[in-house]
Enzyme design. Structure first.
Site, PDB file in Angstrom:
ATOM      1  N   LYS A   1      45.660  51.745  30.693  1.00  0.00           N
ATOM      2  CA  LYS A   1      44.426  50.964  30.580  1.00  0.00           C
ATOM      3  C   LYS A   1      43.952  50.570  31.978  1.00  0.00           C
ATOM      4  O   LYS A   1      44.528  49.721  32.640  1.00  0.00           O
ATOM      5  CB  LYS A   1      44.609  49.702  29.745  1.00  0.00           C
ATOM      6  CG  LYS A   1      43.222  49.209  29.325  1.00  0.00           C
ATOM      7  CD  LYS A   1      43.098  47.774  29.041  1.00  0.00           C
ATOM      8  CE  LYS A   1      42.981  46.858  30.203  1.00  0.00           C
ATOM      9  NZ  LYS A   1      41.701  46.932  30.940  1.00  0.00           N
TER      10      LYS A   1
ATOM     11  N   GLU B   1      53.770  43.560  38.774  1.00  0.00           N
ATOM     12  CA  GLU B   1      53.331  43.627  40.176  1.00  0.00           C
ATOM     13  C   GLU B   1      52.155  42.674  40.298  1.00  0.00           C
ATOM     14  O   GLU B   1      51.035  43.017  39.898  1.00  0.00           O
ATOM     15  CB  GLU B   1      52.870  45.054  40.513  1.00  0.00           C
ATOM     16  CG  GLU B   1      53.958  46.095  40.479  1.00  0.00           C
ATOM     17  CD  GLU B   1      54.941  45.961  41.627  1.00  0.00           C
ATOM     18  OE1 GLU B   1      54.714  45.138  42.536  1.00  0.00           O
ATOM     19  OE2 GLU B   1      55.951  46.678  41.602  1.00  0.00           O
TER      20      GLU B   1
ATOM     21  N   CYS C   1      46.643  43.268  47.328  1.00  0.00           N
ATOM     22  CA  CYS C   1      47.695  42.297  47.001  1.00  0.00           C
ATOM     23  C   CYS C   1      48.539  42.007  48.235  1.00  0.00           C
ATOM     24  O   CYS C   1      49.155  40.958  48.328  1.00  0.00           O
ATOM     25  CB  CYS C   1      48.557  42.831  45.877  1.00  0.00           C
ATOM     26  SG  CYS C   1      49.109  44.499  46.190  1.00  0.00           S
TER      27      CYS C   1
ATOM     28  N   GLU D   1      45.972  32.608  46.056  1.00  0.00           N
ATOM     29  CA  GLU D   1      45.511  33.922  46.520  1.00  0.00           C
ATOM     30  C   GLU D   1      43.979  33.910  46.632  1.00  0.00           C
ATOM     31  O   GLU D   1      43.288  33.557  45.685  1.00  0.00           O
ATOM     32  CB  GLU D   1      45.950  34.989  45.511  1.00  0.00           C
ATOM     33  CG  GLU D   1      45.752  36.395  46.007  1.00  0.00           C
ATOM     34  CD  GLU D   1      46.180  37.435  44.970  1.00  0.00           C
ATOM     35  OE1 GLU D   1      45.913  37.254  43.763  1.00  0.00           O
ATOM     36  OE2 GLU D   1      46.775  38.449  45.376  1.00  0.00           O
TER      37      GLU D   1
HETATM   38  P1  NAD Z   1      43.842  40.840  36.069  1.00  0.00           P
HETATM   39  O1  NAD Z   1      45.151  40.195  35.773  1.00  0.00           O
HETATM   40  O2  NAD Z   1      42.613  40.092  35.774  1.00  0.00           O
HETATM   41  O3  NAD Z   1      43.702  42.226  35.273  1.00  0.00           O
HETATM   42  C1  NAD Z   1      44.613  43.274  35.426  1.00  0.00           C
HETATM   43  C2  NAD Z   1      44.582  44.144  34.190  1.00  0.00           C
HETATM   44  O4  NAD Z   1      45.093  43.409  33.079  1.00  0.00           O
HETATM   45  C3  NAD Z   1      43.187  44.601  33.784  1.00  0.00           C
HETATM   46  O5  NAD Z   1      43.257  45.935  33.364  1.00  0.00           O
HETATM   47  C4  NAD Z   1      42.860  43.667  32.631  1.00  0.00           C
HETATM   48  O6  NAD Z   1      41.924  44.185  31.716  1.00  0.00           O
HETATM   49  C5  NAD Z   1      44.206  43.510  31.973  1.00  0.00           C
HETATM   50  N1  NAD Z   1      44.360  42.320  31.140  1.00  0.00           N
HETATM   51  C6  NAD Z   1      43.664  41.147  31.193  1.00  0.00           C
HETATM   52  N2  NAD Z   1      44.139  40.288  30.269  1.00  0.00           N
HETATM   53  C7  NAD Z   1      45.140  40.910  29.628  1.00  0.00           C
HETATM   54  C8  NAD Z   1      46.046  40.525  28.589  1.00  0.00           C
HETATM   55  N3  NAD Z   1      46.008  39.317  28.021  1.00  0.00           N
HETATM   56  N4  NAD Z   1      46.981  41.406  28.190  1.00  0.00           N
HETATM   57  C9  NAD Z   1      47.062  42.643  28.775  1.00  0.00           C
HETATM   58  N5  NAD Z   1      46.236  43.060  29.740  1.00  0.00           N
HETATM   59  C10 NAD Z   1      45.292  42.206  30.183  1.00  0.00           C
HETATM   60  O7  NAD Z   1      43.902  41.269  37.592  1.00  0.00           O
HETATM   61  P2  NAD Z   1      42.760  41.941  38.454  1.00  0.00           P
HETATM   62  O8  NAD Z   1      41.737  40.897  38.767  1.00  0.00           O
HETATM   63  O9  NAD Z   1      42.328  43.202  37.822  1.00  0.00           O
HETATM   64  O10 NAD Z   1      43.560  42.335  39.773  1.00  0.00           O
HETATM   65  C11 NAD Z   1      43.709  41.497  40.867  1.00  0.00           C
HETATM   66  C12 NAD Z   1      45.119  40.960  40.915  1.00  0.00           C
HETATM   67  O11 NAD Z   1      46.033  42.047  40.946  1.00  0.00           O
HETATM   68  C13 NAD Z   1      45.394  40.173  42.189  1.00  0.00           C
HETATM   69  O12 NAD Z   1      46.117  39.017  41.869  1.00  0.00           O
HETATM   70  C14 NAD Z   1      46.252  41.124  43.013  1.00  0.00           C
HETATM   71  O13 NAD Z   1      47.094  40.502  43.938  1.00  0.00           O
HETATM   72  C15 NAD Z   1      47.016  41.825  41.943  1.00  0.00           C
HETATM   73  N6  NAD Z   1      47.516  43.098  42.435  1.00  0.00           N
HETATM   74  C16 NAD Z   1      48.866  43.229  42.630  1.00  0.00           C
HETATM   75  C17 NAD Z   1      49.377  44.413  43.127  1.00  0.00           C
HETATM   76  C18 NAD Z   1      50.851  44.580  43.358  1.00  0.00           C
HETATM   77  O14 NAD Z   1      51.275  45.707  43.574  1.00  0.00           O
HETATM   78  N7  NAD Z   1      51.663  43.540  43.337  1.00  0.00           N
HETATM   79  C19 NAD Z   1      48.522  45.469  43.422  1.00  0.00           C
HETATM   80  C20 NAD Z   1      47.161  45.305  43.214  1.00  0.00           C
HETATM   81  C21 NAD Z   1      46.676  44.119  42.712  1.00  0.00           C
END
Ligand code: NAD
Length: 527
Positions: free
Chosen positions: A172, A245, A279, A377
């Site tokens: 997804k 992650e 991130c 963050e």
């Molecule tokens: P997010 O948590 O809003 O969304 C991530 C994904 O989760 C999306 O596909 C979203 O649709 C899905 N999602 C949302 N609610 C959900 C639920 N209840 N159950 C299952 N899936 C759900 O994050 P974002 O805004 O897309 O990404 C930014 C964040 O990602 C930042 O905090 C960043 O640091 C982190 N990030 C971490 C890494 C790493 O490797 N540690 C890499 C890239 C980004």
């Protein structure tokens, strides 16, 4: 400006994807329903029964064919990544396409070596005809849920690794970048991957939540801490294992003896690449007091020199941010810095030259760890700078955080660099480098503390995608095991001897047990 947000349309059946730099619609994708997710996971499970039987060589052929498809249309893919996320097209190549192509060839060529059965040395038991080995079995259906900031390389890297491990995948992508997600699906279709081995289910958070509930064998989640916690909670109900992650608040420590030219360029790139939406961005900079003024001046000059523009222009250093929501968080943190006594040296506001989601690269001095933008963050183009006077203080400040994804240390004294790196609680610490190791296929990626658990990439990442099975063999069944039933005073004496001699790990000591063992075996034979 709300048109810049990519959200499901009114009926909730489609996601509209917008270019955040222009606000223009660039396409639509299905918003998969819960029922749809459950059906597709069932199909994935059926496909797994065949896919798990494929050899590493067959899996590698599909992955390498997918690479060829990417190579044949690199420019179009880079343009799509740039249009949907706002990032410069250079970064679509440097941080997404090039590293993931490298990862694909690495795991296609090496997964069989990493996952080959492994014999375990079981010590003295081997002299009794026993042997143990571990084999690595595919897990089943892996659910990959991804963010928008690296919409190509993060999911595709995990997909390639899961396929090489023998798993089938439901992916997804983020609702902000569904078209890049669908592109990944198209690439594997064109590589003739068998039906349902990879399915891309576009949708919003509800689609993601349905994947967690649908009984997949593992969730690989990359995203925010808040969503990660929700996923861990839902997954606990079915004991579905999860790799998380999550976010970071990554510190960069610059000592007075560092190469300041290199460190200042690294700080500017580390903070502003991808508009700071990485991130592992440099989110906090700690500089040794003695050189702070000189170093800050270098940073400000280099920041003012950056070109901010549309991503498709190859001269662009900093593009648009990916969403209006994210820009609002940046505005809040910058306002809080100002209110709390920090000083904005350059940037600090939305870039008025554009209608889209552009925020100027922003350098801030006199930051302290109490300020909101040093604790939460920011995930945007800000570089807050604080000072330190001693090595111990630098470590203390760097570790004063709920996060622990990456950190970097800058010094010409590599022993000091290693000492400080080892004292920092983060999954990856780089010395005289920043941020880029997600692009190294061979090294593990993952965090400590609220940055999550589990690993992607490298051997540790591949091991997350398999079930280790221990197989133990006894080639020597003529004698009864002394620990079997037929308990007696003799058995008690035997195991006292085990505790003293066998458990010492020494063969010489264990030999002392021989008379007692012979007695015990005779006793068992008589019973
Ligand atoms: P997010 O948590 O809003 O969304 C991530 C994904 O989760 C999306 O596909 C979203 O649709 C899905 N999602 C949302 N609610 C959900 C639920 N209840 N159950 C299952 N899936 C759900 O994050 P974002 O805004 O897309 O990404 C930014 C964040 O990602 C930042 O905090 C960043 O640091 C982190 N990030 C971490 C890494 C790493 O490797 N540690 C890499 C890239 C980004």
């Amino acid at each position: 400006m709300s048109a810049v947000l990519s959200v499901p349309n009114a009926k909730g059946e489609e996601i509209v994807s917008y270019n955040p730099a222009t606000g223009e619609e660039i396409g639509r994708a299905p918003n998969c329903s819960r029922e749809n997710v459950f059906e597709r996971v069932e199909k994935s499970r059926a496909a797994f029964t065949r896919w798990k039987e494929t050899s590493f060589g067959e899996r590698a052929r599909f992955v390498m064919r997918a690479r060829e498809v990417i190579l044949s249309e690199m420019d179009e893919i880079a343009r799509l990544i740039s249009d949907e996320s706002g990032k410069p097209v250079v970064e679509a190549f440097s941080a997404e396409i090039a590293p993931v192509l490298d990862l694909m060839q690495y795991f296609a060529r090496n997964a069989h070596k990493i996952l080959k059965p492994e014999r375990i040395n079981i010590g003295q038991l081997k002299f009794l005809g026993r042997s143990s080995k571990i084999i690595y079995k595919p897990l089943g259906v892996v659910g990959i849920i991804s963010p928008w900031n690296f919409p190509f390389s993060i999911p595709l890297g995990e997909v390639a690794m899961a396929l090489m491990a023998g798993d089938t995948v439901v992916l997804k992508p983020s609702e902000l970048t569904p078209l890049v997600g669908l592109k990944i699906s198209e690439i594997f279709q064109r590589a003739n991957l068998p039906a349902d081995v990879l399915q891309v289910l576009t949708g919003d958070g509800k689609t993601g939540a349905a994947i967690v509930d649908a009984g997949v064998n593992k969730i690989m989640f990359t995203g925010s801490v808040a969503t990660g916690k929700k996923i861990a909670e839902s997954a606990a109900k079915t004991l579905t294992p999860v790799v998380l992650e999550l976010g970071g608040k990554d510190p960069m420590i610059v000592f007075a003896d560092a190469d300041l030219e290199a460190a200042s360029s690294a700080a500017v790139w580390g903070a502003f690449t991808n508009s700071g939406q990485a991130c592992s961005s440099v989110e906090r900079l700690y500089v040794e007091d003695a050189i702070a003024k000189k170093f800050t001046d270098l940073i400000v000059a280099k920041t003012k020199n950056l070109t901010q523009n549309f991503g498709h222009d190859s001269q662009t250093d900093v593009g648009a941010m990916s969403s209006e929501n994210q820009l609002k968080i940046v505005e809040t943190h910058v306002a809080d810095f100002e209110k709390s006594g920090a000083k904005i040296l350059t940037g600090g506001k939305r870039n008025a030259n554009f209608d889209g989601v552009f925020f100027e690269p922003t350098v801030i001095e006199n930051a302290t760890n109490e300020m909101r933008g040093m604790r939460e963050e920011t995930f945007g183009p800000t570089l807050p700078i604080a000072r330190f006077t001693t090595e111990a203080k630098a470590i203390e400040l760097a570790n004063d955080t709920d996060f622990g994804l990456t950190a970097s240390v800058w010094t010409r004294d590599l022993r000091k660099g290693a000492r400080v790196a080892e004292a920092i609680l983060a999954g990856t610490v780089t010395i005289n480098e920043v941020l880029y190791t997600h692009g190294i296929a061979q090294t593990p990626w993952g965090g400590f503390k609220q940055s999550g658990y589990g690993r992607t990439h490298g051997k540790l990442g591949l091991l997350e995608l398999v079930a280790p099975q221990h197989i133990h063999t006894n080639r020597f069944t003529v004698l009864p095991n002394v620990w079997w039933f037929g308990y007696s005073t003799g058995a008690v004496e035997t195991f006292k001897g085990f505790a003293k001699h066998f458990a010492s790990g020494s063969l010489v000591q264990t030999m002392k047990l021989t008379p007692q063992l012979v007695k015990r075996i005779k006793e068992l034979r008589r019973k």
